[in-house]
Design an enzyme around this catalytic site. Sequence first.
Site, PDB file in Angstrom:
ATOM      1  N   ASP A  52      -8.716  28.108  59.657  1.00  0.00           N
ATOM      2  CA  ASP A  52      -9.612  26.946  59.610  1.00  0.00           C
ATOM      3  C   ASP A  52      -8.948  25.754  60.293  1.00  0.00           C
ATOM      4  O   ASP A  52      -9.550  24.689  60.454  1.00  0.00           O
ATOM      5  CB  ASP A  52     -10.073  26.625  58.185  1.00  0.00           C
ATOM      6  CG  ASP A  52      -8.938  26.240  57.257  1.00  0.00           C
ATOM      7  OD1 ASP A  52      -7.758  26.358  57.658  1.00  0.00           O
ATOM      8  OD2 ASP A  52      -9.227  25.819  56.116  1.00  0.00           O
ATOM      9  N   SER A  53      -7.705  25.958  60.790  1.00  0.00           N
ATOM     10  CA  SER A  53      -7.084  24.960  61.672  1.00  0.00           C
ATOM     11  C   SER A  53      -7.933  24.753  62.920  1.00  0.00           C
ATOM     12  O   SER A  53      -7.732  23.780  63.651  1.00  0.00           O
ATOM     13  CB  SER A  53      -5.662  25.384  62.060  1.00  0.00           C
ATOM     14  OG  SER A  53      -5.658  26.692  62.593  1.00  0.00           O
ATOM     15  N   ASP A  91      -9.960  32.930  57.878  1.00  0.00           N
ATOM     16  CA  ASP A  91      -9.759  31.956  56.789  1.00  0.00           C
ATOM     17  C   ASP A  91     -11.050  31.708  56.024  1.00  0.00           C
ATOM     18  O   ASP A  91     -12.118  31.560  56.637  1.00  0.00           O
ATOM     19  CB  ASP A  91      -9.306  30.613  57.383  1.00  0.00           C
ATOM     20  CG  ASP A  91      -7.883  30.273  57.019  1.00  0.00           C
ATOM     21  OD1 ASP A  91      -7.329  30.881  56.075  1.00  0.00           O
ATOM     22  OD2 ASP A  91      -7.319  29.392  57.681  1.00  0.00           O
ATOM     23  N   LYS A 120      -8.232  35.110  54.263  1.00  0.00           N
ATOM     24  CA  LYS A 120      -7.118  34.334  53.693  1.00  0.00           C
ATOM     25  C   LYS A 120      -7.700  33.176  52.909  1.00  0.00           C
ATOM     26  O   LYS A 120      -8.689  32.566  53.338  1.00  0.00           O
ATOM     27  CB  LYS A 120      -6.197  33.811  54.801  1.00  0.00           C
ATOM     28  CG  LYS A 120      -5.085  32.901  54.270  1.00  0.00           C
ATOM     29  CD  LYS A 120      -4.008  32.625  55.295  1.00  0.00           C
ATOM     30  CE  LYS A 120      -4.334  31.534  56.275  1.00  0.00           C
ATOM     31  NZ  LYS A 120      -4.616  30.216  55.671  1.00  0.00           N
ATOM     32  N   GLU A 122      -6.433  29.701  50.176  1.00  0.00           N
ATOM     33  CA  GLU A 122      -5.315  28.834  49.782  1.00  0.00           C
ATOM     34  C   GLU A 122      -5.253  28.661  48.271  1.00  0.00           C
ATOM     35  O   GLU A 122      -6.293  28.598  47.609  1.00  0.00           O
ATOM     36  CB  GLU A 122      -5.467  27.454  50.447  1.00  0.00           C
ATOM     37  CG  GLU A 122      -5.443  27.529  51.969  1.00  0.00           C
ATOM     38  CD  GLU A 122      -5.519  26.147  52.620  1.00  0.00           C
ATOM     39  OE1 GLU A 122      -5.486  25.115  51.911  1.00  0.00           O
ATOM     40  OE2 GLU A 122      -5.609  26.111  53.858  1.00  0.00           O
ATOM     41  N   GLU A 189       3.757  27.906  53.630  1.00  0.00           N
ATOM     42  CA  GLU A 189       3.741  26.824  54.636  1.00  0.00           C
ATOM     43  C   GLU A 189       4.584  25.646  54.182  1.00  0.00           C
ATOM     44  O   GLU A 189       4.432  25.152  53.053  1.00  0.00           O
ATOM     45  CB  GLU A 189       2.286  26.380  54.894  1.00  0.00           C
ATOM     46  CG  GLU A 189       2.213  25.257  55.920  1.00  0.00           C
ATOM     47  CD  GLU A 189       0.829  25.028  56.511  1.00  0.00           C
ATOM     48  OE1 GLU A 189      -0.097  25.804  56.221  1.00  0.00           O
ATOM     49  OE2 GLU A 189       0.698  24.050  57.277  1.00  0.00           O
TER      50      GLU A 189
HETATM   51  O1  KIV Z   1      -5.546  27.590  59.436  1.00  0.00           O
HETATM   52  C1  KIV Z   1      -4.459  28.001  59.875  1.00  0.00           C
HETATM   53  O2  KIV Z   1      -4.222  28.062  61.087  1.00  0.00           O
HETATM   54  C2  KIV Z   1      -3.444  28.415  58.915  1.00  0.00           C
HETATM   55  C3  KIV Z   1      -2.067  28.668  59.433  1.00  0.00           C
HETATM   56  C4  KIV Z   1      -1.431  27.388  59.790  1.00  0.00           C
HETATM   57  C5  KIV Z   1      -1.254  29.456  58.487  1.00  0.00           C
HETATM   58  O3  KIV Z   1      -3.721  28.511  57.765  1.00  0.00           O
END
Ligand code: KIV
Length: 271
Positions: A52-53, A91, A120, A122, A189
Amino acid sequence: MGIAMAPRVTVPDIKVRKRSKSDAPIVVLTAYDAPGARIADAGGVDIILVGDSAAMTVHGQSDTLNMTVEHMAVHVAAVSSVKPNALVVGDMPWLSYYLGDVDTIRNAAAIIRAGAGAVKLEGGRIRRSAIEALVAAEIPVMGHIGLTPQSIHRLGGYRVQAKDPLAAEILVQDAIGLAEAGCFAIVLEAVPRAVAAEVTASIPVPTIGIGAGADCDGQVLVFHDLLGLSERVPKFVRRYATLADDAIRAVSTWSEDVRAGRYPSDEESYH
Ligand code: KIV
């Protein structure tokens, strides 16, 4: 003669890749679109993380909170369209796994149906029930603890986490809880190297570090940071290319050629 293809990386392949068993570290890179996925896969990464970056790297936001399941599904579909050998992990965006198991499973299913092989999410032990529900629905889950960007307002900034012994112990217990809940790997992280080493030694599944030192079972970086496309990068990033500079040079040379009448040439025209 057929072209020999590397076998596709699977969740079970990753789950057993502890470095204590003398495996090479797992290599993870983010990507958000088809060209990025092609580059990451040709570069031989094990996992492409559709992070989600994307909110920050692609959409120009100052945090990740505006991503939705629909946004993530579009990015995952673009990445998986190139059929990478790497495992594609998508994500789950903020709020998509907080509102109960049914909502969580439905949102994760949208990401899986877009082409991811795992999701993924958090957070520490507070996410146990969401993780257990996803695993029971046959959706593999990667955890993410330490600096969790979706907690930006609670954390007060993108800062190194688990710096004191109590916070370090909480992080270790969170990692153990996530592994027990069924995560096949856990992103760590922005935590001190020694803490990441302790977490890594405490759980049976691999840790993937970003700003967490060399003792993790794998490393992840953001595509735009690695390739020199980001304006500013954190201390842990090593830039392996200067693509923004190269791209600016190319665009300005083309602009000059157009303005000077050097582009297009006759050979670049249809007759
Ligand atoms: O969203 C993302 O790119 C991430 C990585 C920085 C691990 O969660």
